[in-house]
Design a protein around this motif. Structure first.
Motif, short mmCIF file in Angstrom:
data_model
loop_
_atom_site.label_atom_id
_atom_site.label_comp_id
_atom_site.label_asym_id
_atom_site.label_seq_id
_atom_site.Cartn_x
_atom_site.Cartn_y
_atom_site.Cartn_z
N LEU A 230 2.74 25.12 7.93
CA LEU A 230 3.17 23.74 8.20
C LEU A 230 2.18 22.78 7.55
N GLY A 231 2.69 21.79 6.85
CA GLY A 231 1.82 20.81 6.21
C GLY A 231 2.31 19.39 6.45
N HIS A 232 1.35 18.48 6.58
CA HIS A 232 1.67 17.05 6.74
C HIS A 232 1.34 16.34 5.43
N PHE A 233 2.27 15.54 4.94
CA PHE A 233 2.09 14.89 3.63
C PHE A 233 2.33 13.38 3.77
N ASP A 234 1.48 12.63 3.07
CA ASP A 234 1.62 11.17 3.08
C ASP A 234 0.88 10.63 1.86
N GLU A 235 1.10 9.37 1.56
CA GLU A 235 0.41 8.74 0.44
C GLU A 235 0.14 7.29 0.81
N THR A 236 -0.95 6.76 0.28
CA THR A 236 -1.30 5.37 0.56
C THR A 236 -1.98 4.78 -0.66
N GLY A 237 -1.82 3.49 -0.86
CA GLY A 237 -2.37 2.84 -2.04
C GLY A 237 -3.80 2.35 -1.84
N THR A 238 -4.56 2.29 -2.92
CA THR A 238 -5.91 1.74 -2.90
C THR A 238 -6.22 1.17 -4.28
N ARG A 239 -7.19 0.29 -4.34
CA ARG A 239 -7.55 -0.34 -5.61
C ARG A 239 -8.66 0.45 -6.29
N VAL A 240 -8.42 0.85 -7.51
CA VAL A 240 -9.41 1.58 -8.31
C VAL A 240 -9.52 0.91 -9.67
N ASP A 241 -10.70 0.40 -9.97
CA ASP A 241 -10.94 -0.26 -11.27
C ASP A 241 -9.89 -1.35 -11.53
N LYS A 242 -9.65 -2.18 -10.52
CA LYS A 242 -8.74 -3.33 -10.59
C LYS A 242 -7.27 -2.94 -10.73
N LYS A 243 -6.95 -1.69 -10.49
CA LYS A 243 -5.56 -1.23 -10.58
C LYS A 243 -5.16 -0.52 -9.29
N LEU A 244 -3.83 -0.46 -9.06
CA LEU A 244 -3.32 0.22 -7.88
C LEU A 244 -3.19 1.71 -8.17
N TRP A 245 -3.91 2.53 -7.41
CA TRP A 245 -3.80 3.98 -7.47
C TRP A 245 -3.31 4.48 -6.12
N GLN A 439 -14.06 7.88 -10.90
CA GLN A 439 -14.98 8.92 -10.46
C GLN A 439 -15.53 8.62 -9.07
N GLY A 440 -15.83 7.35 -8.80
CA GLY A 440 -16.31 6.97 -7.47
C GLY A 440 -15.27 7.24 -6.40
N ALA A 441 -14.00 6.96 -6.70
CA ALA A 441 -12.93 7.21 -5.74
C ALA A 441 -12.77 8.71 -5.49
N ARG A 442 -12.84 9.50 -6.55
CA ARG A 442 -12.69 10.95 -6.39
C ARG A 442 -13.87 11.54 -5.60
N ASP A 443 -15.07 11.03 -5.83
CA ASP A 443 -16.22 11.51 -5.06
C ASP A 443 -16.02 11.21 -3.58
N TYR A 444 -15.53 10.01 -3.28
CA TYR A 444 -15.29 9.63 -1.88
C TYR A 444 -14.25 10.54 -1.25
N LEU A 445 -13.16 10.83 -1.97
CA LEU A 445 -12.10 11.65 -1.40
C LEU A 445 -12.55 13.10 -1.21
N LYS A 446 -13.41 13.59 -2.09
CA LYS A 446 -13.96 14.94 -1.90
C LYS A 446 -14.73 15.02 -0.59
N ILE A 447 -15.61 14.05 -0.40
CA ILE A 447 -16.45 14.05 0.81
C ILE A 447 -15.59 13.87 2.06
N MET A 448 -14.57 13.00 2.00
CA MET A 448 -13.73 12.78 3.18
C MET A 448 -12.85 13.99 3.46
N SER A 449 -12.42 14.70 2.41
CA SER A 449 -11.67 15.95 2.63
C SER A 449 -12.55 16.96 3.37
#
Length: 478
Positions: A230-245, A439-449
């Motif tokens: 069983l897996g839970h999936f979702d997505e949310t927006g954030t600003r990365v380098d002045k763009k929506l990711w 890269q900063g966003a990916r580092d943050y997501l690694k640590i939060m995972s």
């Protein structure tokens, strides 16, 4: 003018007026629909739509819980074991307080010896101090066994003449990631508390090094989620380098995996790489891109449906079926809850049959109340249904996924697990504003995972980050 000519002229006028009236009628209908849509848009909030609570601003809607009153009084119930601040160790200091009237008395010293303790009170405080450890390598001029000169070596983690220890590094990383404190404010806090001039660039490097040590660990977390039932999936927006990711979440009760993509839809989901290999049941909010993965079993978040139905209930009071559908979903949840409480593995056939009939009847009623209007003008593409009819068709087409939670008890009623796992992304974005680089966003997501998974495994965040910095992040799998 002859009689026939007059009749023909009047008929032309009637035809012209009829065309004008029809055009005005259509225009009025379009304007009324536009007004209704604008009213609906204005009335949308986090209680009756999929809008996040952060979008409510200062106009927070009055809380309207769908839960019924239990009849119990507020607060802890009878028999509840309360928690309170307790002394867990012997006091480091003791201060005795004599009666103020005894100050200056000639017999003060004698009375102090005979005084007895009538009450104790404790003050728990934290003392912040900096500990500096000096490492020295020693030289043996002559080895008594081999006769040569031998030098000691520094441990592998001692790499510079002066460096910060694991405790300080762990605190800096925890403040910047889990604490959602920006690097500049982290610098100000640590400099003020420890009186150490730690630079913002040094803090950034600490976060980067911690994330790099977690690369293999996060990949293992991804594999665990992909292989789960069983897996839970979702997505949310954030600003990365002045763009929506877009941050894509894949998680369950034991693991959390977060990844980043410039795309929200199926391309972003494929890039993150979980749904492409997933074979279990995927719980999501019915976002259309999830249905592009037909080889997996889908379960729809009913909390999202309840909010949409509440919106219809508030904006279209004449839609009586919406209230009844809300009651149906809540009754299904209640029946399942009772079955779980009594340790049953399924609900009875009576309830299956009852809920199935009510579901189909409400869909039929909703379609009758919201017919698809026939248009005289020939237009390409699908006929416009409107938001209400679109929801009705979604409920009809995905009935099996909506009701899966009562057929398979491992499927929850909602997708709150995924929403909890992505909530810190919105907090980080609100507090820090944005991520300056991918890269900063990916580092943050690694640590939060990693931290999210550690929390689910029963470890606190600081302990997990300290283990990651010391080079043993895989302890969470033990």
């Amino acid at each position: 003018m002859t009689k026939d000519e007059m009749i023909e002229q009047l008929m032309q006028q009637i035809s012209s007026l009829t065309t004008t009236v029809d055009a005005q009628t259509n225009l009025i209908a379009q304007l009324n629909q536009a007004i209704q849509e604008l009213k609906e848009q204005i009335n949308k909030n986090s209680n009756n739509s999929s809008k996040p609570p952060s979008s409510d601003g200062y106009k927070k809607p009055t809380p309207k819980s769908l839960r019924k009153s239990s009849g119990k009084s507020a607060g802890g119930q009878k028999g509840h074991k309360g928690n309170h601040l307790a002394i867990t160790a012997q006091p480091n200091h003791t201060i005795k307080h004599m009666p103020s009237a005894c100050d200056g008395c000639a017999h003060h010293e004698m009375c102090t010896k005979t005084a007895c303790i009538i009450e104790k009170r404790h003050v728990i405080d934290a003392v912040v101090e900096v500990s500096v450890t000096e490492h020295q390598t020693l030289e043996m001029p002559i080895c008594m066994l081999h006769g040569d000169t031998r030098n000691g070596e520094f441990p592998s983690h001692i790499k510079a003449t002066v460096q910060y220890g694991e405790n300080l590094q762990s605190l800096a990383v925890a403040l910047n990631t889990l604490g959602t404190v920006s690097i500049k404010r982290t610098h100000e806090i640590l400099s003020g508390v420890f009186n150490i001039p730690i630079a913002t660039g040094t803090i950034s490097n600490m976060v980067r090094r911690c994330a790099n040590t977690l690369t293999d660990t996060v990949e293992k977390i991804k594999e665990k989620v992909t292989a789960s039932a069983l897996g839970h999936f979702d997505e949310t927006g954030t600003r990365v380098d002045k763009k929506l990711w877009w941050v894509h979440n894949a998680s369950n009760q034991e693991y959390t995996y977060l990844d980043l993509s410039p795309k929200r839809g199926s391309k972003g989901m494929e890039q993150c790489g979980v749904l492409t290999e997933f074979q279990g049941i995927a719980v999501h909010d019915c976002y259309p891109s999830y249905w592009k993965f037909p080889d997996i079993q889908h379960a729809v978040c009913n909390a999202h449906l309840l909010r949409e139905l509440t919106g219809i209930q508030e904006n279209y009071p004449e839609q009586a079926w919406a209230s009844e559908f809300i009651n149906l979903l809540l009754e299904m949840k209640k029946v399942k809850g009772k079955a779980i409480t009594t340790e049953k593995e399924s609900i009875s056939y009576y309830y299956y049959h009852k809920f199935d009939k009510r579901y189909d009847k409400l869909i039929e009623q909703a379609r009758s109340d919201n017919p698809i209007l026939e248009t005289t003008a020939k237009k390409r593409g699908r006929k416009k249904k409107g938001k209400v009819r679109a929801l009705v068709e979604r409920l009809a087409n995905y009935k099996a996924s909506v009701c899966l939670f009562i057929h398979d008890f491992i499927v929850p009623f909602d997708n709150n697990q995924a929403e909890r796992d992505v909530r810190m992304i919105k907090v980080k974005t609100k507090v820090s504003g944005c991520f300056r680089s991918e890269q900063g966003a990916r580092d943050y997501l690694k640590i939060m995972s990693y931290v999210g998974t550690a929390h689910k495994q029963g470890y606190n965040a600081y302990e997990a980050i300290k283990n990651a910095i010391s080079g043993t992040p895989d302890f969470i799998f033990d």
